[in-house]
Design an enzyme around this catalytic site. Structure first.
Site, PDB file in Angstrom:
ATOM      1  N   HIS A  85       7.507   3.482  -1.948  1.00  0.00           N
ATOM      2  CA  HIS A  85       7.002   2.035  -1.380  1.00  0.00           C
ATOM      3  C   HIS A  85       8.395   1.494  -0.440  1.00  0.00           C
ATOM      4  CE1 HIS A  85       4.132   1.343  -4.699  1.00  0.00           C
ATOM      5  NE2 HIS A  85       3.710   2.616  -3.933  1.00  0.00           N
ATOM      6  N   HIS A 243      -3.265   1.998   1.272  1.00  0.00           N
ATOM      7  CA  HIS A 243      -2.340   2.317   0.242  1.00  0.00           C
ATOM      8  C   HIS A 243      -1.847   3.407   0.115  1.00  0.00           C
ATOM      9  CE1 HIS A 243       0.866   1.484  -2.886  1.00  0.00           C
ATOM     10  NE2 HIS A 243       0.430   2.668  -3.414  1.00  0.00           N
ATOM     11  N   ASP A 247       1.821   5.192   1.148  1.00  0.00           N
ATOM     12  CA  ASP A 247       2.390   6.199   0.225  1.00  0.00           C
ATOM     13  C   ASP A 247       2.793   7.535   1.204  1.00  0.00           C
ATOM     14  OD1 ASP A 247       2.418   5.069  -2.326  1.00  0.00           O
ATOM     15  OD2 ASP A 247       0.506   6.139  -2.940  1.00  0.00           O
ATOM     16  N   HIS A 270       0.986  12.166  -3.488  1.00  0.00           N
ATOM     17  CA  HIS A 270       2.608  12.553  -3.326  1.00  0.00           C
ATOM     18  C   HIS A 270       2.587  13.884  -3.251  1.00  0.00           C
ATOM     19  CE1 HIS A 270       3.207   8.397  -3.879  1.00  0.00           C
ATOM     20  NE2 HIS A 270       2.736   8.261  -5.038  1.00  0.00           N
TER      21      HIS A 270
END
Length: 318
Positions: A85, A243, A247, A270
């Protein structure tokens, strides 16, 4: 593309400090952004109680665990976790050089988005350093697959993200966000999108010593009957996809340089972001290093950037 890309490297004008808690540790964290010279890149300094400092460059070669967040370093006593973030804010505002001091094992989660980091950097101010910025321009498609998930880079005259998610949850389902990334676009459309999780996972995470700092103040929580627990509801109808895009911006910032190209993913996260980035950077035929023509400042269009012979340019390595 008509969108201009910055020609020169930047940093912040003055230091700024934030305080919060770590989303996994649940412990108080103080984090400071400090100006840095051209060529420094983004560097995290984890400050220890005994006065020692662990330095970790925010680059792909330093990425360790990617299960629930992106971690720099491999040892819990020396790593800095949940950097995505923060890195998304740094990247989207075009900050090339910055020292990030953290007095704990992870960055402060704040409200679960990048909005507070954006405000802090803008409060500090952004300055040009008068040294040319180099970009990584994608020259051919590079794709990675992992089961039903995939991610890829494709050539594009700008910086673009196309992120699609698909959850077996009626509240989320299949959502996507697509757009060219600029500071304004990130601030308006992505920066306030919060991390999210399911009530059914809470006890398992707590038992593993994770999500100890997670709360309705920093996460969108989904109940067992697939409803948003947070009283204020969602900030965007598709906050979940936004979101995941946030990321991705933060994870790809670990290239150590801005990129010119399009990043696409389906059911990513991720791990997929990291896999795709490493696949791109490990194939020298998939990208070229470019910079703005001439000595002019300000911005230039992506098509105007020219390839340069920079054999030693590999900021993604520590």
């Amino acid at each position: 593309m008509a969108i201009g890309l910055l020609s020169f490297q930047t940093t912040i004008a003055q230091p700024v400090t934030l305080k919060g808690i770590g989303v996994h540790s649940g412990q108080p964290v103080t984090m400071s952004f400090l100006p840095a010279e051209a060529g420094t890149g983004v560097v995290f300094h984890r400050q220890h109680a005994n006065g020692s400092v662990t330095e970790l460059k925010a680059v792909a070669s330093q990425v360790g665990n990617t299960d629930l967040s992106t971690v720099l370093g491999s040892s819990p006593t020396h790593w800095v976790a949940t950097v995505e973030h923060v890195m998304a804010a740094i990247y989207s505002l075009g900050i090339d050089n910055l020292v990030v001091e953290v007095d704990g094992p992870e960055t402060p989660v704040m409200d679960g988005s990048s909005a507070v980091y954006i405000d802090a950097i803008e409060q500090a101010g952004i300055v040009s350093l008068g040294v040319k910025r180099r970009y990584i321009r994608v020259m051919k498609p590079v794709r990675v697959d992992n089961g039903a998930s995939w991610a890829e880079f494709r050539p594009y005259e700008g910086t673009r993200f196309e992120v699609e998610i698909d959850f077996d949850c009626p509240l989320i389902g299949r959502q996507s966000w697509q757009g060219d990334l600029t500071a304004q676009t990130f601030k308006q459309e992505l920066s306030r999108a919060r991390t999210f999780g399911f009530m059914r996972d809470v006890e398992r995470l707590w038992a593993a010593g994770l999500a100890l700092g997670s709360s309705l103040e920093n996460s969108v929580v989904i109940s067992d009957d697939d409803k948003v627990v947070n009283i204020e509801g969602l900030r965007y109808p598709d906050e979940f996809a936004r979101h995941k895009t946030l990321d991705a911006v933060g994870d790809l910032a670990l290239a150590g340089a801005q990129f010119i190209g399009c990043y696409r993913s389906y059911r990513g996260g991720h791990k997929m972001n990291s896999m795709a980035l490493k696949a791109l950077l490990s194939d020298a035929s998939a990208y070229e290093v470019v910079e703005a023509p001439g000595a002019r400042g300000g911005k230039a269009r992506a098509r105007e950037f020219v390839a340069i012979n920079a054999p030693g340019f590999a900021p993604w390595t520590a």
